[in-house]
Write an enzyme that holds these catalytic residues in place. Structure first.
Site, PDB file in Angstrom:
ATOM      1  N   TYR A   1      -1.478  -0.798  10.294  1.00 55.93           N
ATOM      2  CA  TYR A   1      -1.615  -1.242   8.899  1.00 55.93           C
ATOM      3  C   TYR A   1      -0.458  -0.682   8.067  1.00 55.93           C
ATOM      4  CZ  TYR A   1      -3.456  -1.690   4.144  1.00 55.93           C
ATOM      5  OH  TYR A   1      -3.604  -1.995   2.814  1.00 55.93           O
TER       6      TYR A   1
ATOM      7  N   SER B   1       0.848  -1.192   0.000  1.00 50.36           N
ATOM      8  CA  SER B   1       0.000   0.000   0.000  1.00 50.36           C
ATOM      9  C   SER B   1       0.885   1.244   0.000  1.00 50.36           C
ATOM     10  CB  SER B   1      -0.858  -0.004   1.259  1.00 50.36           C
ATOM     11  OG  SER B   1      -1.362   1.280   1.536  1.00 50.36           O
TER      12      SER B   1
HETATM   13  P1  NAD Z   1     -10.621  -7.256   0.351  1.00 53.49           P
HETATM   14  O1  NAD Z   1     -10.969  -7.045   1.778  1.00 53.49           O
HETATM   15  O2  NAD Z   1     -11.641  -6.949  -0.691  1.00 53.49           O
HETATM   16  O3  NAD Z   1     -10.120  -8.762   0.110  1.00 53.49           O
HETATM   17  C1  NAD Z   1      -9.196  -9.342   0.973  1.00 53.49           C
HETATM   18  C2  NAD Z   1      -8.982 -10.781   0.617  1.00 53.49           C
HETATM   19  O4  NAD Z   1      -7.986 -11.278   1.522  1.00 53.49           O
HETATM   20  C3  NAD Z   1     -10.212 -11.662   0.794  1.00 53.49           C
HETATM   21  O5  NAD Z   1     -10.235 -12.633  -0.235  1.00 53.49           O
HETATM   22  C4  NAD Z   1      -9.970 -12.384   2.124  1.00 53.49           C
HETATM   23  O6  NAD Z   1     -10.541 -13.679   2.194  1.00 53.49           O
HETATM   24  C5  NAD Z   1      -8.454 -12.492   2.115  1.00 53.49           C
HETATM   25  N1  NAD Z   1      -7.895 -12.642   3.448  1.00 53.49           N
HETATM   26  C6  NAD Z   1      -7.968 -11.774   4.484  1.00 53.49           C
HETATM   27  N2  NAD Z   1      -7.330 -12.306   5.554  1.00 53.49           N
HETATM   28  C7  NAD Z   1      -6.869 -13.522   5.182  1.00 53.49           C
HETATM   29  C8  NAD Z   1      -6.165 -14.552   5.832  1.00 53.49           C
HETATM   30  N3  NAD Z   1      -5.786 -14.440   7.108  1.00 53.49           N
HETATM   31  N4  NAD Z   1      -5.878 -15.682   5.143  1.00 53.49           N
HETATM   32  C9  NAD Z   1      -6.244 -15.822   3.850  1.00 53.49           C
HETATM   33  N5  NAD Z   1      -6.903 -14.874   3.177  1.00 53.49           N
HETATM   34  C10 NAD Z   1      -7.222 -13.745   3.838  1.00 53.49           C
HETATM   35  O7  NAD Z   1      -9.297  -6.407   0.136  1.00 53.49           O
HETATM   36  P2  NAD Z   1      -8.610  -5.767  -1.159  1.00 53.49           P
HETATM   37  O8  NAD Z   1      -8.934  -4.325  -1.168  1.00 53.49           O
HETATM   38  O9  NAD Z   1      -8.861  -6.584  -2.386  1.00 53.49           O
HETATM   39  O10 NAD Z   1      -7.085  -5.877  -0.705  1.00 53.49           O
HETATM   40  C11 NAD Z   1      -6.171  -6.823  -1.233  1.00 53.49           C
HETATM   41  C12 NAD Z   1      -4.773  -6.377  -0.863  1.00 53.49           C
HETATM   42  O11 NAD Z   1      -4.531  -5.073  -1.372  1.00 53.49           O
HETATM   43  C13 NAD Z   1      -4.519  -6.296   0.642  1.00 53.49           C
HETATM   44  O12 NAD Z   1      -3.248  -6.763   0.942  1.00 53.49           O
HETATM   45  C14 NAD Z   1      -4.630  -4.810   0.925  1.00 53.49           C
HETATM   46  O13 NAD Z   1      -3.901  -4.434   2.074  1.00 53.49           O
HETATM   47  C15 NAD Z   1      -4.051  -4.239  -0.342  1.00 53.49           C
HETATM   48  N6  NAD Z   1      -4.454  -2.851  -0.581  1.00 53.49           N
HETATM   49  C16 NAD Z   1      -5.740  -2.523  -0.816  1.00 53.49           C
HETATM   50  C17 NAD Z   1      -6.092  -1.194  -1.013  1.00 53.49           C
HETATM   51  C18 NAD Z   1      -7.484  -0.743  -1.291  1.00 53.49           C
HETATM   52  O14 NAD Z   1      -7.727   0.476  -1.347  1.00 53.49           O
HETATM   53  N7  NAD Z   1      -8.444  -1.649  -1.509  1.00 53.49           N
HETATM   54  C19 NAD Z   1      -5.104  -0.199  -0.954  1.00 53.49           C
HETATM   55  C20 NAD Z   1      -3.795  -0.578  -0.700  1.00 53.49           C
HETATM   56  C21 NAD Z   1      -3.475  -1.905  -0.531  1.00 53.49           C
END
Ligand code: NAD
Length: 245
Positions: free
Chosen positions: A155, A142
């Protein structure tokens, strides 16, 4: 020589960026091994879309923080698909609130999922990649990992750890021809941001020069491009944030 149907493990593939990446990599003809934490039903839907495209797909419900559970996923994937060519460490959770309001259990959960989950998967993938002198690792990070966010202190710290782990592991694995890179996302429109009220969402969008949040599909496309980049690109934290930070 590119591998024709690479085996790809994607963690956190039931929704959001992981789901979009799974579908994008399937379109490119990859064999997918997908992990989610709890939402097996949602993951099965992703799997059905992939098999409808004519691609092979395995699904697993496992906590990435649980080394033994992830080891089973790697073992079964290797047995059915062969060795892992690309590992995408995408699973992650967020916590929004004042640091002083957090309890140790809250930051332990973040650290276990966002950092230890990545360590576990890399630790299980790397030996075979080194043996084959081939493979790629992409960690989903991120923008907060480099600049930090108020009310997301832990985070941000977990993503900072992923950035330095990416750079260090890249140095360790470069002699074995294994690029390790990270994608640092800005605000991507997924359920992770569903906590925002309509007003907060608009305020966030007003700060982004591109005037919108990123799409999971855009993140997926860039993950694919990172997976296709020359091996010489390694240890990089690549930002996708609409010019935000
Ligand atoms: P989301 O919440 O939509 O999806 C998260 C996914 O991770 C889900 O499939 C969930 O089952 C899985 N997950 C969570 N904890 C888990 C665990 N302990 N074991 C196995 N699976 C697990 O989130 P997203 O927005 O798609 O985020 C995906 C990645 O991108 C993350 O690492 C997040 O930190 C990063 N990210 C997202 C954003 C954003 O704005 N959405 C920004 C920066 C970084």
């Amino acid at each position: 020589m590119p591998i024709s149907h690479p085996t790809v493990i994607i963690t956190g593939a039931s929704r959001g960026i992981g789901r979009a990446a799974a579908l994008y990599f399937a379109e490119k003809g990859c064999r997918l091994s997908l992990i989610c934490h709890k939402n097996q039903q949602q993951l099965e839907q992703v799997s059905r879309l992939i098999t409808d495209m004519g691609c092979a797909c395995l699904t697993f419900t496992a906590d990435v923080a649980d080394y033994e559970a992830v080891a089973c996923v790697f073992k079964q994937t290797a047995a059915l698909f062969g060795p892992v060519d690309i590992l995408i460490n995408n699973a992650g959770i967020s916590y929004v609130g004042l640091f002083t309001d957090m309890k140790p259990v809250d930051w332990q959960r973040l650290i276990k999922t966002n950092i230890e989950g990545v360590f576990n998967c890399c630790h299980l993938a790397v030996p075979e990649m080194v043996r084959r002198q081939s493979g790629r690792i992409i960690n989903i990070s991120s923008v907060w990992g480099s600049v930090g966010a108020s009310c997301e202190a832990v985070y941000s710290a977990t993503k900072g750890a992923i950035n330095s782990f990416t750079k260090a592991l890249a140095k360790e694995l470069a002699p074995s021809h294994i690029p390790v890179n990270a994608l640092a996302c800005g605000a991507i429109d997924t359920q992770m941001n569903q906590f925002l009220s309509e007003e907060e969402r608009q305020m966030l969008i007003d700060e982004i020069p591109a005037c919108r949040m990123g799409l999971p599909r855009e993140a997926a496309e860039l993950i694919w491009q990172i997976a296709q980049a020359p091996e010489y690109m390694t240890g990089q934290i690549i930002t996708l944030d609409g010019g935000w930070l």
